[in-house]
Design a protein around this motif. Sequence first.
Motif, PDB file in Angstrom:
ATOM      1  N   ASP A  51       0.894  -1.091  -0.011  1.00 33.20           N
ATOM      2  CA  ASP A  51       0.209  -0.157   0.123  1.00 33.20           C
ATOM      3  C   ASP A  51       0.917   1.313  -0.112  1.00 33.20           C
ATOM      4  OD1 ASP A  51      -2.577  -1.338   0.450  1.00 33.20           O
ATOM      5  OD2 ASP A  51      -2.016  -1.856   2.209  1.00 33.20           O
ATOM      6  N   ALA A  52       1.923   1.222   0.778  1.00 34.66           N
ATOM      7  CA  ALA A  52       2.856   2.394   0.747  1.00 34.66           C
ATOM      8  C   ALA A  52       3.505   2.695  -0.379  1.00 34.66           C
ATOM      9  CB  ALA A  52       3.776   2.204   2.073  1.00 34.66           C
ATOM     10  N   LEU A  53       4.220   1.393  -0.967  1.00 39.10           N
ATOM     11  CA  LEU A  53       5.070   1.648  -2.112  1.00 39.10           C
ATOM     12  C   LEU A  53       4.424   1.371  -3.390  1.00 39.10           C
ATOM     13  CD1 LEU A  53       8.339   0.532  -0.292  1.00 39.10           C
ATOM     14  CD2 LEU A  53       7.881   2.694  -1.362  1.00 39.10           C
ATOM     15  N   GLY A  54       3.467   0.242  -3.253  1.00 35.53           N
ATOM     16  CA  GLY A  54       2.997  -0.284  -4.486  1.00 35.53           C
ATOM     17  C   GLY A  54       3.345  -1.789  -4.888  1.00 35.53           C
ATOM     18  N   PHE A  55       4.556  -2.097  -4.084  1.00 31.60           N
ATOM     19  CA  PHE A  55       5.124  -3.419  -4.075  1.00 31.60           C
ATOM     20  C   PHE A  55       5.766  -3.795  -2.714  1.00 31.60           C
ATOM     21  CE2 PHE A  55       8.450  -0.227  -4.986  1.00 31.60           C
ATOM     22  CZ  PHE A  55       9.655  -0.933  -4.175  1.00 31.60           C
ATOM     23  N   GLU A  56       5.969  -5.284  -2.544  1.00 33.42           N
ATOM     24  CA  GLU A  56       6.687  -5.832  -1.413  1.00 33.42           C
ATOM     25  C   GLU A  56       7.830  -6.387  -1.872  1.00 33.42           C
ATOM     26  OE1 GLU A  56       3.314  -6.330   1.888  1.00 33.42           O
ATOM     27  OE2 GLU A  56       3.444  -7.837   0.490  1.00 33.42           O
ATOM     28  N   HIS A  57       8.194  -6.770  -3.146  1.00 34.67           N
ATOM     29  CA  HIS A  57       9.194  -7.617  -3.619  1.00 34.67           C
ATOM     30  C   HIS A  57      10.553  -6.990  -3.330  1.00 34.67           C
ATOM     31  CE1 HIS A  57       7.970  -5.135  -6.946  1.00 34.67           C
ATOM     32  NE2 HIS A  57       9.149  -4.853  -7.107  1.00 34.67           N
ATOM     33  N   ASP A  69      12.760   6.301  -2.361  1.00 25.82           N
ATOM     34  CA  ASP A  69      13.300   7.698  -2.139  1.00 25.82           C
ATOM     35  C   ASP A  69      12.344   8.568  -2.072  1.00 25.82           C
ATOM     36  OD1 ASP A  69      15.874   6.562  -1.951  1.00 25.82           O
ATOM     37  OD2 ASP A  69      16.204   7.165  -4.149  1.00 25.82           O
ATOM     38  N   VAL A  70      11.476   8.578  -2.948  1.00 18.53           N
ATOM     39  CA  VAL A  70      10.200   9.607  -2.947  1.00 18.53           C
ATOM     40  C   VAL A  70       9.419   9.564  -1.564  1.00 18.53           C
ATOM     41  CG1 VAL A  70       7.993  10.311  -4.125  1.00 18.53           C
ATOM     42  CG2 VAL A  70      10.045   9.870  -5.531  1.00 18.53           C
ATOM     43  N   LEU A  71       8.976   8.332  -1.450  1.00 24.41           N
ATOM     44  CA  LEU A  71       7.899   8.131  -0.078  1.00 24.41           C
ATOM     45  C   LEU A  71       9.022   8.389   1.224  1.00 24.41           C
ATOM     46  CD1 LEU A  71       5.442   7.347   0.995  1.00 24.41           C
ATOM     47  CD2 LEU A  71       6.213   4.983   1.175  1.00 24.41           C
ATOM     48  N   ALA A  72      10.196   8.196   1.295  1.00 23.81           N
ATOM     49  CA  ALA A  72      10.980   8.491   2.408  1.00 23.81           C
ATOM     50  C   ALA A  72      10.902   9.745   2.668  1.00 23.81           C
ATOM     51  CB  ALA A  72      12.412   7.765   2.348  1.00 23.81           C
ATOM     52  N   GLN A  73      11.126  10.672   1.479  1.00 21.78           N
ATOM     53  CA  GLN A  73      11.154  12.173   1.629  1.00 21.78           C
ATOM     54  C   GLN A  73       9.955  12.657   1.861  1.00 21.78           C
ATOM     55  OE1 GLN A  73      14.047  13.418   1.154  1.00 21.78           O
ATOM     56  NE2 GLN A  73      13.289  15.492   1.787  1.00 21.78           N
TER      57      GLN A  73
END
Length: 170
Positions: A51-57, A69-73
Motif C-alpha cells: 500500500d505504501a510503495l505499490g510493491f513488496e518484492h 526515495d520519494v516516499l521516504a522524503q
Amino acid sequence: MKTFTKGFTIALLLGLGFSANAQKHVHGEGELLIAQQGNVLQMQFIIPAADALGFEHQVASSTDKNAIDVLAQQLKNSSHAIDIKGQCILQSTENSLAHSHDEHADLHSHDHHNVEATYNFNCKTPVRGFTVTLFKLMPSLNALNVQWISNTGQGSTEATRNNPVISWQS
C-alpha cells in the motif's frame, strides 16, 4: 529526549498489549499507535509496503528505488500523514525507508514487509484528535486500526478513507 520518548512509547504500547509479532499484515489496512504524556505526543504508522510503495518484492529496478526515495522524503513531512491543526510542533521523525538501498533490498527479500513511520511532537495543549492525511498519499490504503493511550485514558477506533478523523474525549 529521543530515548525518553521511545522508551515511553514502548512502555505504554506494551501496556496496551501491542506486539510487533502480533501485528497483522492485511493489504489495504494499516495500524496507527499513539502515545501521549504531558506535552509529548508520539505516533507510529505501520503500513503494508504494497500500500505504501505499490510493491513488496525485493528492490529490482531504478523505478523501485525511486519509489522508496520519494516516499521516504514525503514521510519526513508529518502533514503527509496527519493534520493536528497547529496544536503541536514536530520534534523528530523516522521511517523504515531511511536505510541505504542495500539494507532496504534485504528487508524486501521477505514475503511481507511493512513501512513504518514515527512522529514525535511537542504540544502546547493536550491533543484530543486529528485528521489522518496519509490516505491521500497511499491510494490503496483504506483503513487504519488506531490504538492510543493518552493523558486521559486509552482506546481504539478505525480511521478510514471516508472517515479520517480520530478523536478522544478528555
